[in-house]
Design an enzyme around this catalytic site. Structure first.
Site, mmCIF file in Angstrom:
data_model
loop_
_atom_site.group_PDB
_atom_site.id
_atom_site.type_symbol
_atom_site.label_atom_id
_atom_site.label_comp_id
_atom_site.label_asym_id
_atom_site.label_seq_id
_atom_site.Cartn_x
_atom_site.Cartn_y
_atom_site.Cartn_z
ATOM 1 N N ALA A 84 13.291 5.511 -6.650
ATOM 2 C CA ALA A 84 12.257 6.351 -7.263
ATOM 3 C C ALA A 84 12.849 7.258 -8.321
ATOM 4 O O ALA A 84 12.404 8.384 -8.522
ATOM 5 C CB ALA A 84 11.563 7.190 -6.182
ATOM 6 N N ARG A 113 4.903 5.841 -18.763
ATOM 7 C CA ARG A 113 3.557 5.370 -19.120
ATOM 8 C C ARG A 113 2.439 6.058 -18.335
ATOM 9 O O ARG A 113 1.269 5.893 -18.655
ATOM 10 C CB ARG A 113 3.473 3.845 -18.926
ATOM 11 C CG ARG A 113 4.094 3.091 -20.092
ATOM 12 C CD ARG A 113 3.996 1.603 -19.888
ATOM 13 N NE ARG A 113 5.036 1.115 -18.998
ATOM 14 C CZ ARG A 113 5.009 -0.065 -18.389
ATOM 15 N NH1 ARG A 113 3.969 -0.867 -18.538
ATOM 16 N NH2 ARG A 113 6.004 -0.443 -17.616
ATOM 17 N N THR A 151 18.755 -0.927 -11.454
ATOM 18 C CA THR A 151 18.447 -0.926 -10.018
ATOM 19 C C THR A 151 19.713 -1.069 -9.169
ATOM 20 O O THR A 151 19.798 -0.503 -8.073
ATOM 21 C CB THR A 151 17.482 -2.074 -9.680
ATOM 22 O OG1 THR A 151 17.996 -3.294 -10.231
ATOM 23 C CG2 THR A 151 16.089 -1.819 -10.256
ATOM 24 N N TYR A 208 10.598 -0.135 -3.546
ATOM 25 C CA TYR A 208 10.332 0.637 -4.759
ATOM 26 C C TYR A 208 9.302 1.729 -4.437
ATOM 27 O O TYR A 208 8.263 1.438 -3.843
ATOM 28 C CB TYR A 208 9.737 -0.262 -5.853
ATOM 29 C CG TYR A 208 10.707 -1.225 -6.531
ATOM 30 C CD1 TYR A 208 12.043 -1.313 -6.149
ATOM 31 C CD2 TYR A 208 10.259 -2.033 -7.566
ATOM 32 C CE1 TYR A 208 12.899 -2.194 -6.791
ATOM 33 C CE2 TYR A 208 11.107 -2.922 -8.212
ATOM 34 C CZ TYR A 208 12.428 -2.999 -7.808
ATOM 35 O OH TYR A 208 13.272 -3.877 -8.441
ATOM 36 N N ARG A 243 -18.074 25.460 5.797
ATOM 37 C CA ARG A 243 -16.737 25.808 5.306
ATOM 38 C C ARG A 243 -15.728 25.989 6.448
ATOM 39 O O ARG A 243 -16.096 25.988 7.616
ATOM 40 C CB ARG A 243 -16.844 27.049 4.422
ATOM 41 C CG ARG A 243 -17.604 26.749 3.109
ATOM 42 C CD ARG A 243 -17.842 28.000 2.308
ATOM 43 N NE ARG A 243 -16.606 28.736 2.088
ATOM 44 C CZ ARG A 243 -16.555 30.011 1.714
ATOM 45 N NH1 ARG A 243 -17.682 30.686 1.493
ATOM 46 N NH2 ARG A 243 -15.398 30.599 1.541
ATOM 47 N N TYR A 258 -18.989 41.238 3.365
ATOM 48 C CA TYR A 258 -17.898 41.717 2.507
ATOM 49 C C TYR A 258 -18.315 43.026 1.856
ATOM 50 O O TYR A 258 -19.347 43.087 1.174
ATOM 51 C CB TYR A 258 -17.649 40.631 1.441
ATOM 52 C CG TYR A 258 -16.460 40.864 0.545
ATOM 53 C CD1 TYR A 258 -15.216 41.170 1.077
ATOM 54 C CD2 TYR A 258 -16.586 40.735 -0.832
ATOM 55 C CE1 TYR A 258 -14.127 41.358 0.244
ATOM 56 C CE2 TYR A 258 -15.496 40.908 -1.667
ATOM 57 C CZ TYR A 258 -14.267 41.226 -1.120
ATOM 58 O OH TYR A 258 -13.192 41.403 -1.947
HETATM 59 C C1 UD1 Z 1 13.083 -5.031 -11.569
HETATM 60 C C2 UD1 Z 1 13.881 -6.279 -11.249
HETATM 61 C C3 UD1 Z 1 13.065 -7.503 -11.627
HETATM 62 C C4 UD1 Z 1 11.749 -7.489 -10.907
HETATM 63 C C5 UD1 Z 1 11.012 -6.196 -11.190
HETATM 64 C C6 UD1 Z 1 9.781 -6.103 -10.333
HETATM 65 C C7 UD1 Z 1 16.212 -5.668 -11.565
HETATM 66 C C8 UD1 Z 1 17.387 -5.747 -12.474
HETATM 67 N N1 UD1 Z 1 15.115 -6.225 -12.013
HETATM 68 O O1 UD1 Z 1 12.842 -4.977 -12.947
HETATM 69 O O2 UD1 Z 1 13.790 -8.668 -11.265
HETATM 70 O O3 UD1 Z 1 10.964 -8.603 -11.309
HETATM 71 O O4 UD1 Z 1 11.838 -5.069 -10.861
HETATM 72 O O5 UD1 Z 1 9.009 -5.015 -10.760
HETATM 73 O O6 UD1 Z 1 16.324 -5.168 -10.460
HETATM 74 N N2 UD1 Z 1 14.844 2.429 -10.732
HETATM 75 C C9 UD1 Z 1 15.696 3.434 -10.391
HETATM 76 N N3 UD1 Z 1 16.825 3.607 -11.117
HETATM 77 C C10 UD1 Z 1 17.142 2.802 -12.139
HETATM 78 C C11 UD1 Z 1 16.257 1.752 -12.493
HETATM 79 C C12 UD1 Z 1 15.124 1.583 -11.761
HETATM 80 O O7 UD1 Z 1 15.441 4.189 -9.458
HETATM 81 O O8 UD1 Z 1 18.206 3.014 -12.741
HETATM 82 C C13 UD1 Z 1 13.613 2.246 -9.959
HETATM 83 C C14 UD1 Z 1 12.364 2.503 -10.781
HETATM 84 O O9 UD1 Z 1 11.954 3.853 -10.638
HETATM 85 C C15 UD1 Z 1 11.379 1.542 -10.156
HETATM 86 C C16 UD1 Z 1 12.236 0.396 -9.670
HETATM 87 O O10 UD1 Z 1 13.545 0.896 -9.570
HETATM 88 O O11 UD1 Z 1 10.747 2.099 -9.031
HETATM 89 C C17 UD1 Z 1 12.203 -0.811 -10.589
HETATM 90 O O12 UD1 Z 1 12.575 -0.429 -11.881
HETATM 91 P P1 UD1 Z 1 11.886 -1.078 -13.155
HETATM 92 O O13 UD1 Z 1 12.586 -0.579 -14.361
HETATM 93 O O14 UD1 Z 1 10.437 -0.944 -13.056
HETATM 94 O O15 UD1 Z 1 12.168 -2.636 -12.911
HETATM 95 P P2 UD1 Z 1 13.012 -3.609 -13.804
HETATM 96 O O16 UD1 Z 1 14.440 -3.180 -13.783
HETATM 97 O O17 UD1 Z 1 12.357 -3.780 -15.090
#
Ligand code: UD1
Ligand code: CA
Length: 463
Positions: A18, A24, A88, A109, A340, A394
């Site tokens: 997270a 967005r 990730t 996630y 209330r 009151y």
């Molecule tokens: C990632 C997956 C992709 C998958 C997709 C599904 C990787 C490299 N790719 O894509 O295969 O299809 O999710 O949605 O894992 N986050 C962090 N720290 C970071 C990066 C991300 O906490 O440095 C968290 C984000 O907040 C989010 C989640 O990880 O909750 C996924 O990150 P996001 O950038 O949406 O996914 P992708 O890397 O594009």
């Protein structure tokens, strides 16, 4: 498996990613604190993890850490900070010192809120015969997602991110949801091997799949029962879509339990609802916090119920707000009533239109049927409060209590200036301002004189 057999699964730790900003959403609030069904996205994820008996979850946080800590202060969790979002894989690396020596780790996630415990359990079961379990789905349009690359025998060989994929790989429709399960031991071995030599210069967690495959380990894929389970929230359009999905799911669950929803598409649960039998809920009812409804309760249209209990057989007519209150059995509330906090209404109480009741108790069978304000008041049994009665609780600085004993009758358009007590069986004449205690059984009036003026002419408009 027969239900008497308890599945033996290894201890599970959830790592919840997270740290992302959620640009967005265009919000001051961290994305994972936006709500579905009144509950922050990340709480849905935490609750699902706890439902499969995962130990203290580890939250990887980065953006909005302070707000996250405040919002989740009541949860026994471990916090892993990811200062820069380098992917990730990098996110999970931040948890290395917190991972248990043994047992399994599931990566979730924080912005994928609708995952069910049943799906997690199926992943745990798959982990008994696999070293790495991925949650995957087939999508009509897989654009943007990591693709599941399989070998000639159909075994999973790796995941290639959309941006790194060849045209042939982009044609693959099976995608990585990002949710995966492996033993803590394997994860600890794989994470330090991740590199960022890819198009995004990120440490991809997904690269552990190829590492596992190259070691000859077994990689299994599990699919969610419903693709919405793995949908992420990136913007407010997706937030609204998942809100609808959640509401439909909850409405269906309640109907399956025997609740009649006049229109499941016009019902909103933003909390939890405990229901007796044969409850009828009309359209546009919003439930917030924890609400309990007894048998045969009827909730009319356009009503908000928040943190309240409503006894069996009570009818809430249209357009009411009942907030942190207790209503007994066979009561009639509304239409257009506002109940209330800290109000307790006993059985058979009637509260009618345009009546506000605050921090008051009303005993059995008493009625406040029209246009009244009852605040900081105790009303006994069998009391009738006439239209337009106001408790003046009151004085501009302090609140004072009004006591209305059993069998009191209060005439219309009365003011009860608190602190004041109306004795048992007393009658208050219409239009009275009661500013001293009234003894039991007495009639109290303070009428103004009525005169008739002869020959009076109404004013006429000047030309
Ligand atoms: C990632 C997956 C992709 C998958 C997709 C599904 C990787 C490299 N790719 O894509 O295969 O299809 O999710 O949605 O894992 N986050 C962090 N720290 C970071 C990066 C991300 O906490 O440095 C968290 C984000 O907040 C989010 C989640 O990880 O909750 C996924 O990150 P996001 O950038 O949406 O996914 P992708 O890397 O594009
Ligand atoms: Ca990314």
């Amino acid at each position: 498996m027969s239900s008497s057999v308890v599945a033996i699964t290894r201890p599970l730790t959830a790592v919840i990613l997270a740290a992302g900003q959620g640009t967005r959403m265009r919000s001051a609030l961290p994305k994972v604190l936006h709500t579905i069904g009144g509950k922050p996205l990340v709480r849905h994820v935490i609750d699902t993890a706890l439902a499969v008996h995962a130990g203290r979850p580890i939250l990887v946080h980065g953006h909005g850490s302070e707000l996250l800590r405040q919002a989740l202060a009541d949860i026994d969790m471990q916090w892993a900070e990811q200062r820069e979002q380098l992917g990730t894989g990098h996110a999970v690396m931040q948890t290395l010192s917190l991972l248990p020596a043994d047992g399994d780790v599931i990566v979730l996630y924080g912005d994928v809120p609708m995952l069910t415990a049943a799906t997690l359990q199926r992943m745990q079961e798959a982990a008994r015969s696999a070293d790495l379990v991925l949650l995957t789905v087939e999508l009509e349009d897989p654009t943007g997602y990591g693709r599941i690359v399989r070998d000639a025998a159909g075994g999973i060989a790796g995941i290639v991110e959309h941006k790194d994929a060849s045209a042939a790989q982009r044609a693959i429709r099976e995608i990585n949801t990002g949710i995966m399960l492996a033993s803590a031991r394997r994860l600890r071995a794989w994470l330090p091997q991740l590199r960022n030599d890819n198009s995004q210069r990120e440490y991809y967690l997904t690269d552990i799949v190829a590492l596992a495959a190259n070691e000859g380990l077994r990689v299994a894929a599990v699919h969610p029962a419903n693709p919405c389970e793995v949908m992420g929230v990136n913007d407010r359009v997706q937030l609204a879509e998942l809100e609808r999905y959640y509401q439909q799911r909850e409405a269906r669950r309640l109907m399956t339990q025997g609740v009649t929803l006049r229109d499941p598409a016009r019902f909103d649960l933003r909390g939890s609802l405990d229901c007796g039998r044969d409850i009828i809920i009309d359209v546009n009812v919003v439930i917030e916090g924890h609400v309990t409804l007894g048998d045969n309760v009827v909730i009319g249209p356009n009503t908000v119920l928040r943190d309240s209990r409503i006894g069996a057989g009570t009818v809430v007519q249209p357009n009411c707000v009942i907030d942190q209150a207790e209503v007994g059995a066979n009561a009639i509330i509304g239409p257009f009533a506002r109940i209330r906090p800290e109000t307790r209404l006993a059985d058979d109480v009637h509260i009618g239109n345009f009546v506000e009741v605050k921090k008051s108790t009303i005993a059995q069978g008493s009625k406040v049927n029209h246009l009244s304000y009852i605040g900081d008041t105790e009303i006994g049994t069998g009391v009738n409060v006439g239209a337009g009665t106001i408790t003046c609780n009151y004085d501009g600085a302090n609140k004072h209590r009004t006591i209305i004993e059993d069998d009191v009758h209060i005439g219309s358009d009365t003011q009860l200036v608190a602190p004041v007590r109306i004795g048992r069986g007393a009658t208050v004449g219409a239009g009275t301002t009661v500013f001293k205690d009234v003894a039991p059984g007495k009639l109290v009036i303070n009428r103004k004189e009525q005169r008739e003026i002869d020959g009076w002419q109404r004013p006429v408009k000047k030309k």
